[in-house]
Design an enzyme around this catalytic site. Structure first.
Site, PDB file in Angstrom:
ATOM      1  N   HIS A   1      -9.438   1.210   4.812  1.00 62.05           N
ATOM      2  CA  HIS A   1      -8.184   1.350   5.557  1.00 62.05           C
ATOM      3  C   HIS A   1      -8.400   2.304   6.729  1.00 62.05           C
ATOM      4  O   HIS A   1      -9.188   3.243   6.649  1.00 62.05           O
ATOM      5  CB  HIS A   1      -7.086   1.877   4.635  1.00 62.05           C
ATOM      6  CG  HIS A   1      -5.715   1.809   5.224  1.00 62.05           C
ATOM      7  ND1 HIS A   1      -5.247   2.765   6.112  1.00 62.05           N
ATOM      8  CD2 HIS A   1      -4.719   0.903   5.078  1.00 62.05           C
ATOM      9  CE1 HIS A   1      -4.014   2.455   6.474  1.00 62.05           C
ATOM     10  NE2 HIS A   1      -3.664   1.336   5.860  1.00 62.05           N
TER      11      HIS A   1
ATOM     12  N   GLY B   1       2.765  -1.377   4.304  1.00 68.11           N
ATOM     13  CA  GLY B   1       2.806   0.058   4.079  1.00 68.11           C
ATOM     14  C   GLY B   1       4.194   0.543   3.713  1.00 68.11           C
ATOM     15  O   GLY B   1       4.656   0.385   2.582  1.00 68.11           O
ATOM     16  N   GLY B   2       4.905   1.111   4.685  1.00 65.45           N
ATOM     17  CA  GLY B   2       6.204   1.727   4.420  1.00 65.45           C
ATOM     18  C   GLY B   2       7.207   0.834   3.729  1.00 65.45           C
ATOM     19  O   GLY B   2       7.971   1.280   2.864  1.00 65.45           O
TER      20      GLY B   2
ATOM     21  N   SER C   1       2.806  -2.671  10.227  1.00 64.05           N
ATOM     22  CA  SER C   1       4.264  -2.647  10.362  1.00 64.05           C
ATOM     23  C   SER C   1       4.910  -4.005  10.151  1.00 64.05           C
ATOM     24  O   SER C   1       5.915  -4.344  10.779  1.00 64.05           O
ATOM     25  CB  SER C   1       4.681  -2.061  11.724  1.00 64.05           C
ATOM     26  OG  SER C   1       4.252  -0.718  11.837  1.00 64.05           O
TER      27      SER C   1
ATOM     28  N   GLU D   1      -5.702  -5.085  10.472  1.00 60.09           N
ATOM     29  CA  GLU D   1      -4.688  -4.076  10.744  1.00 60.09           C
ATOM     30  C   GLU D   1      -4.978  -3.423  12.089  1.00 60.09           C
ATOM     31  O   GLU D   1      -5.835  -2.538  12.172  1.00 60.09           O
ATOM     32  CB  GLU D   1      -4.641  -3.035   9.630  1.00 60.09           C
ATOM     33  CG  GLU D   1      -6.009  -2.582   9.108  1.00 60.09           C
ATOM     34  CD  GLU D   1      -5.928  -1.269   8.359  1.00 60.09           C
ATOM     35  OE1 GLU D   1      -4.929  -1.029   7.688  1.00 60.09           O
ATOM     36  OE2 GLU D   1      -6.883  -0.484   8.470  1.00 60.09           O
TER      37      GLU D   1
ATOM     38  N   GLY E   1       2.221   2.238  10.869  1.00 61.14           N
ATOM     39  CA  GLY E   1       3.133   3.360  10.744  1.00 61.14           C
ATOM     40  C   GLY E   1       3.793   3.776  12.051  1.00 61.14           C
ATOM     41  O   GLY E   1       4.447   4.810  12.119  1.00 61.14           O
TER      42      GLY E   1
ATOM     43  N   ASN F   1       0.868  -1.176   0.000  1.00 63.72           N
ATOM     44  CA  ASN F   1       0.000   0.000   0.000  1.00 63.72           C
ATOM     45  C   ASN F   1       0.905   1.226   0.000  1.00 63.72           C
ATOM     46  O   ASN F   1       1.482   1.579   1.020  1.00 63.72           O
ATOM     47  CB  ASN F   1      -0.907  -0.015   1.227  1.00 63.72           C
ATOM     48  CG  ASN F   1      -1.766   1.236   1.334  1.00 63.72           C
ATOM     49  OD1 ASN F   1      -1.932   1.965   0.374  1.00 63.72           O
ATOM     50  ND2 ASN F   1      -2.317   1.464   2.518  1.00 63.72           N
ATOM     51  N   TRP F   2       1.020   1.871  -1.156  1.00 66.98           N
ATOM     52  CA  TRP F   2       1.924   3.009  -1.269  1.00 66.98           C
ATOM     53  C   TRP F   2       1.396   4.252  -0.565  1.00 66.98           C
ATOM     54  O   TRP F   2       2.138   5.194  -0.332  1.00 66.98           O
ATOM     55  CB  TRP F   2       2.176   3.322  -2.744  1.00 66.98           C
ATOM     56  CG  TRP F   2       3.165   2.402  -3.392  1.00 66.98           C
ATOM     57  CD1 TRP F   2       3.770   1.310  -2.843  1.00 66.98           C
ATOM     58  CD2 TRP F   2       3.676   2.502  -4.730  1.00 66.98           C
ATOM     59  NE1 TRP F   2       4.616   0.713  -3.741  1.00 66.98           N
ATOM     60  CE2 TRP F   2       4.579   1.427  -4.919  1.00 66.98           C
ATOM     61  CE3 TRP F   2       3.450   3.373  -5.787  1.00 66.98           C
ATOM     62  CZ2 TRP F   2       5.251   1.225  -6.116  1.00 66.98           C
ATOM     63  CZ3 TRP F   2       4.116   3.167  -6.991  1.00 66.98           C
ATOM     64  CH2 TRP F   2       5.013   2.110  -7.148  1.00 66.98           C
ATOM     65  N   LYS F   3       0.097   4.294  -0.289  1.00 73.14           N
ATOM     66  CA  LYS F   3      -0.527   5.476   0.318  1.00 73.14           C
ATOM     67  C   LYS F   3      -0.271   6.697  -0.584  1.00 73.14           C
ATOM     68  O   LYS F   3      -0.295   6.558  -1.809  1.00 73.14           O
ATOM     69  CB  LYS F   3      -0.043   5.658   1.750  1.00 73.14           C
ATOM     70  CG  LYS F   3      -0.228   4.381   2.588  1.00 73.14           C
ATOM     71  CD  LYS F   3       0.090   4.572   4.042  1.00 73.14           C
ATOM     72  CE  LYS F   3      -0.097   3.255   4.786  1.00 73.14           C
ATOM     73  NZ  LYS F   3       0.096   3.409   6.247  1.00 73.14           N
TER      74      LYS F   3
ATOM     75  N   GLU G   1      -6.784   4.701   7.841  1.00 72.25           N
ATOM     76  CA  GLU G   1      -6.560   6.115   7.535  1.00 72.25           C
ATOM     77  C   GLU G   1      -7.767   6.720   6.826  1.00 72.25           C
ATOM     78  O   GLU G   1      -8.088   7.898   7.022  1.00 72.25           O
ATOM     79  CB  GLU G   1      -5.284   6.262   6.698  1.00 72.25           C
ATOM     80  CG  GLU G   1      -4.031   5.960   7.518  1.00 72.25           C
ATOM     81  CD  GLU G   1      -2.831   5.553   6.685  1.00 72.25           C
ATOM     82  OE1 GLU G   1      -1.803   5.215   7.296  1.00 72.25           O
ATOM     83  OE2 GLU G   1      -2.921   5.554   5.442  1.00 72.25           O
TER      84      GLU G   1
END
Length: 248
Positions: free
Chosen positions: A95, A232-233, A211, A165, A171, A10-12, A97
């Protein structure tokens, strides 16, 4: 029952066409022999370029959101048919966010999920609890609500992917322990069995998102009920390949 693992990035709101293309080109030889399905969910504006960059590889391109309407006065939104036209296979829905910053609710998650399914896309439906909800013992209560309301009226539950999640681990660098993740995802599978059917629950892919990285993916992926990760990251670097190749 054997379920094929599924690792999705997930590049966001990250990457440009140039940096995204470079990353995909770097990843292609690193993940070409993966034993799992691989996807990168990218910002909508990058979908055409990333689809072109990943062409001919085993990397599918997904989206980060979808609207429930086929068309209409919804400024800034993207429909399922628009995504499908550019070769999108998967779409992240609900998600944390989106829930936290953009007013996503279990009801809108349900509407988006049904729209994605009707268009032939595979929804990656996100569920999970806040830190205060876990600490107060309300994790299962939260998941019960999110699953019952978010998955309402779905005819074939095996056509979706669930991503658990824990919001407190997204994050933050904090990760649920292998045992915590397994326990909660096993509960989700059990709940799916109650809402739909036990055989369906055994077939459905359930990812862990929160994470997951190259250092902890082996332990998480070794758990009986964890079928993959929503990353994610770590999906913004070639480290993503180490997660995809967790079993090598």
């Amino acid at each position: 029952m054997s379920r094929k693992p599924f690792i999705a990035g997930n590049w966001k709101m990250n990457m440009t066409a140039a940096s995204g293309e470079k990353l995909i080109k770097d990843l292609i030889p690193l993940v070409k022999d993966a034993d799992c399905d691989v996807c990168l969910c990218v910002p909508a504006i990058l979908i055409p370029a990333m689809t072109k960059a990943a062409a001919g590889s085993n990397i599918a391109i997904g989206a980060e959101n979808v609207h429930w309407a086929a068309s209409g006065a919804y400024t800034g939104e993207i429909s399922a048919d628009m995504l499908k036209e550019y070769g999108v296979k998967y779409v992240i829905i609900g998600h944390s966010e989106r829930r936290q910053y953009f007013g996503e609710t279990d009801r809108t998650v349900n509407k988006r999920t049904l729209a994605a399914l009707n268009a032939g896309l595979t929804p990656i439906v996100c569920v999970g609890e806040l830190l205060e909800e876990r600490e107060s013992g309300k994790t299962n209560e939260v998941l019960d609500r999110q699953l019952a309301e978010g998955l309402k009226d779905i005819e074939d539950i095996t056509k979706i992917v669930i991503a658990y999640e824990p919001v407190w681990a997204i994050g933050t660098g904090r990760t649920a322990t292998d045992a915590q993740a397994q326990e909660t995802i096993a509960y989700i599978r059990k709940k799916i069995g109650e809402l739909f059917c036990p055989k369906c629950a055994e077939k459905i892919i359930i990812q862990y998102g929160g994470s997951m990285n190259a250092g902890n993916c082996k332990g998480l992926m070794a758990q009986n009920d964890i079928d993959g990760g929503l990353i994610g990251g770590a999906s913004l670097k070639t480290d993503f390949a180490a997660i995809v190749n967790y079993n090598k």
